[in-house]
Design a protein around this motif. Sequence first.
Motif, PDB file in Angstrom:
ATOM      1  N   ARG A  79      -4.562  -5.409  -4.245  1.00 38.84           N
ATOM      2  CA  ARG A  79      -3.594  -6.438  -4.661  1.00 38.84           C
ATOM      3  C   ARG A  79      -2.791  -5.972  -5.865  1.00 38.84           C
ATOM      4  NH1 ARG A  79      -5.217 -12.244  -5.919  1.00 38.84           N
ATOM      5  NH2 ARG A  79      -3.003 -12.644  -5.582  1.00 38.84           N
ATOM      6  N   PHE A 106      -2.174  -2.926  -6.716  1.00 41.09           N
ATOM      7  CA  PHE A 106      -1.252  -1.871  -6.270  1.00 41.09           C
ATOM      8  C   PHE A 106      -0.021  -2.492  -5.615  1.00 41.09           C
ATOM      9  CE2 PHE A 106       0.326   1.335  -3.301  1.00 41.09           C
ATOM     10  CZ  PHE A 106       0.439   2.427  -4.143  1.00 41.09           C
ATOM     11  N   SER A 107      -0.228  -3.516  -4.786  1.00 40.30           N
ATOM     12  CA  SER A 107       0.917  -4.156  -4.126  1.00 40.30           C
ATOM     13  C   SER A 107       1.784  -4.891  -5.145  1.00 40.30           C
ATOM     14  CB  SER A 107       0.444  -5.098  -3.007  1.00 40.30           C
ATOM     15  OG  SER A 107      -0.166  -6.267  -3.514  1.00 40.30           O
ATOM     16  N   LEU A 108       1.181  -5.415  -6.208  1.00 40.85           N
ATOM     17  CA  LEU A 108       1.960  -6.059  -7.269  1.00 40.85           C
ATOM     18  C   LEU A 108       2.871  -5.051  -7.955  1.00 40.85           C
ATOM     19  CD1 LEU A 108      -0.771  -8.402  -8.752  1.00 40.85           C
ATOM     20  CD2 LEU A 108       1.552  -9.135  -8.211  1.00 40.85           C
ATOM     21  N   ALA A 128       3.777  -2.061  -6.666  1.00 43.88           N
ATOM     22  CA  ALA A 128       4.678  -1.465  -5.669  1.00 43.88           C
ATOM     23  C   ALA A 128       5.840  -2.381  -5.321  1.00 43.88           C
ATOM     24  CB  ALA A 128       3.885  -1.113  -4.403  1.00 43.88           C
ATOM     25  N   SER A 129       5.617  -3.684  -5.387  1.00 44.93           N
ATOM     26  CA  SER A 129       6.658  -4.634  -4.979  1.00 44.93           C
ATOM     27  C   SER A 129       7.381  -5.242  -6.177  1.00 44.93           C
ATOM     28  CB  SER A 129       6.034  -5.750  -4.135  1.00 44.93           C
ATOM     29  OG  SER A 129       5.103  -6.494  -4.890  1.00 44.93           O
ATOM     30  N   LEU A 162       2.213   7.899  -1.107  1.00 43.29           N
ATOM     31  CA  LEU A 162       2.172   6.857  -0.084  1.00 43.29           C
ATOM     32  C   LEU A 162       2.614   7.424   1.264  1.00 43.29           C
ATOM     33  CD1 LEU A 162       1.316   4.228  -1.396  1.00 43.29           C
ATOM     34  CD2 LEU A 162       3.545   3.275  -0.855  1.00 43.29           C
ATOM     35  N   ALA A 216       0.463   7.746   4.723  1.00 44.41           N
ATOM     36  CA  ALA A 216       0.953   7.210   5.996  1.00 44.41           C
ATOM     37  C   ALA A 216       1.011   8.307   7.046  1.00 44.41           C
ATOM     38  CB  ALA A 216       2.328   6.569   5.805  1.00 44.41           C
ATOM     39  N   LEU A 219      -2.140   9.040   8.812  1.00 45.42           N
ATOM     40  CA  LEU A 219      -2.521   8.009   9.776  1.00 45.42           C
ATOM     41  C   LEU A 219      -1.619   7.971  10.997  1.00 45.42           C
ATOM     42  CD1 LEU A 219      -3.233   5.178   7.180  1.00 45.42           C
ATOM     43  CD2 LEU A 219      -4.922   6.477   8.492  1.00 45.42           C
ATOM     44  N   LEU A 264       3.087  -2.549   1.411  1.00 40.66           N
ATOM     45  CA  LEU A 264       2.660  -2.851   0.039  1.00 40.66           C
ATOM     46  C   LEU A 264       3.840  -2.950  -0.917  1.00 40.66           C
ATOM     47  CD1 LEU A 264      -0.433  -0.452  -0.144  1.00 40.66           C
ATOM     48  CD2 LEU A 264      -0.458  -2.941   0.091  1.00 40.66           C
ATOM     49  N   THR A 265       4.946  -2.316  -0.537  1.00 43.15           N
ATOM     50  CA  THR A 265       6.115  -2.328  -1.414  1.00 43.15           C
ATOM     51  C   THR A 265       6.966  -3.581  -1.213  1.00 43.15           C
ATOM     52  OG1 THR A 265       7.318  -1.061   0.243  1.00 43.15           O
ATOM     53  CG2 THR A 265       6.285   0.188  -1.535  1.00 43.15           C
ATOM     54  N   GLN A 266       6.635  -4.393  -0.200  1.00 39.85           N
ATOM     55  CA  GLN A 266       7.492  -5.531   0.140  1.00 39.85           C
ATOM     56  C   GLN A 266       7.210  -6.752  -0.746  1.00 39.85           C
ATOM     57  OE1 GLN A 266       7.431  -7.953   4.144  1.00 39.85           O
ATOM     58  NE2 GLN A 266       8.622  -6.095   4.465  1.00 39.85           N
ATOM     59  N   ARG A 267       5.950  -7.105  -0.869  1.00 45.54           N
ATOM     60  CA  ARG A 267       5.553  -8.250  -1.697  1.00 45.54           C
ATOM     61  C   ARG A 267       4.066  -8.098  -2.009  1.00 45.54           C
ATOM     62  NH1 ARG A 267       2.239 -11.060   1.376  1.00 45.54           N
ATOM     63  NH2 ARG A 267       2.629 -11.444   3.585  1.00 45.54           N
ATOM     64  N   PRO A 268       3.583  -8.786  -3.052  1.00 48.48           N
ATOM     65  CA  PRO A 268       2.146  -8.728  -3.348  1.00 48.48           C
ATOM     66  C   PRO A 268       1.334  -9.282  -2.172  1.00 48.48           C
ATOM     67  CG  PRO A 268       3.355  -9.652  -5.208  1.00 48.48           C
ATOM     68  CD  PRO A 268       4.338  -9.564  -4.067  1.00 48.48           C
ATOM     69  N   LEU A 269       0.238  -8.630  -1.878  1.00 46.28           N
ATOM     70  CA  LEU A 269      -0.643  -9.119  -0.825  1.00 46.28           C
ATOM     71  C   LEU A 269      -1.353 -10.389  -1.292  1.00 46.28           C
ATOM     72  CD1 LEU A 269      -2.463  -5.915   0.533  1.00 46.28           C
ATOM     73  CD2 LEU A 269      -0.373  -6.980   1.367  1.00 46.28           C
ATOM     74  N   ALA A 312      -0.763   2.631   8.586  1.00 43.63           N
ATOM     75  CA  ALA A 312       0.397   3.449   8.195  1.00 43.63           C
ATOM     76  C   ALA A 312       1.556   2.540   7.803  1.00 43.63           C
ATOM     77  CB  ALA A 312       0.793   4.376   9.341  1.00 43.63           C
ATOM     78  N   LEU A 333       1.536   1.275   4.340  1.00 47.57           N
ATOM     79  CA  LEU A 333       1.858   2.303   3.340  1.00 47.57           C
ATOM     80  C   LEU A 333       3.323   2.730   3.383  1.00 47.57           C
ATOM     81  CD1 LEU A 333      -1.328   4.487   3.857  1.00 47.57           C
ATOM     82  CD2 LEU A 333      -0.830   3.005   1.905  1.00 47.57           C
ATOM     83  N   THR A 334       4.085   2.149   4.286  1.00 46.47           N
ATOM     84  CA  THR A 334       5.486   2.532   4.437  1.00 46.47           C
ATOM     85  C   THR A 334       6.333   1.845   3.376  1.00 46.47           C
ATOM     86  OG1 THR A 334       5.141   2.750   6.805  1.00 46.47           O
ATOM     87  CG2 THR A 334       7.419   2.575   6.050  1.00 46.47           C
TER      88      THR A 334
END
Lengths: 117, 117
Positions: free
Chosen positions: A49, A51-53, A55-56, A108, A112, A115, B22-27, B112, B115-116
């Motif tokens: 979470r 990391f996504s914070l 990254a986004s 990243l 990817a 995978l 992950l780069t789009q929004r927080p999970l 994948a 991670l894009t």
Amino acid sequence: MSNSEVAELPVLRPAVPCCPPLTQRPLTVLEAELTAAMFKALGDPVRLRLFSLVASHDGGEACVCDISDVGVSQPTVSHHLKKLREAGLLTSERRGTWVYYRVVPAVLAAMAGVLTA
Amino acid sequence: MSNSEVAELPVLRPAVPCCPPLTQRPLTVLEAELTAAMFKALGDPVRLRLFSLVASHDGGEACVCDISDVGVSQPTVSHHLKKLREAGLLTSERRGTWVYYRVVPAVLAAMAGVLTA
């Protein structure tokens, strides 16, 4: 977390990209160690979470001061961000009072790629 | 490992694909839990090598009988393959004496995708 804990910001990340797609051939021991370390870094729900914070976040970077509502203390946030940096998934830069974290797109993309069928 | 340990082969994998890049929004908490479990499954060097052995094996499937030279015992191999199955990364099917494991391409593609950039 005290400032002294992150003052030196050593670069610990492994060389990336390292490894072929998992469907292409069996990984060597060294390849598996490098790649597993990156997957392990994202293998914790709170760390993922965070990391996504980062990254986004606007501008693709964030500091601890930007992060709230993850249900853990600031020292724990700092601990997880450090782990992500050590795994090579984030870089960090001190600017004034705060350390800013930024995603490393090449890492990243390498993950990817591993995978990809 | 005795046959009885894998005889029932319960389907434990989470619904996939689940999560945005992950780069789009927080999970969300739930998204992070589902996704972290998949990354964690690949976060062990031996397990990752085993996964790559199955993923790159002729026909896209392998049984324990096909796997050697990973430096761990057959029960340990079976344990790791079970973990990968529980995480939804492999499916399994008993044919005669052996259980055959096969990669789930949709899960790999979902990981994948997360991670894009």
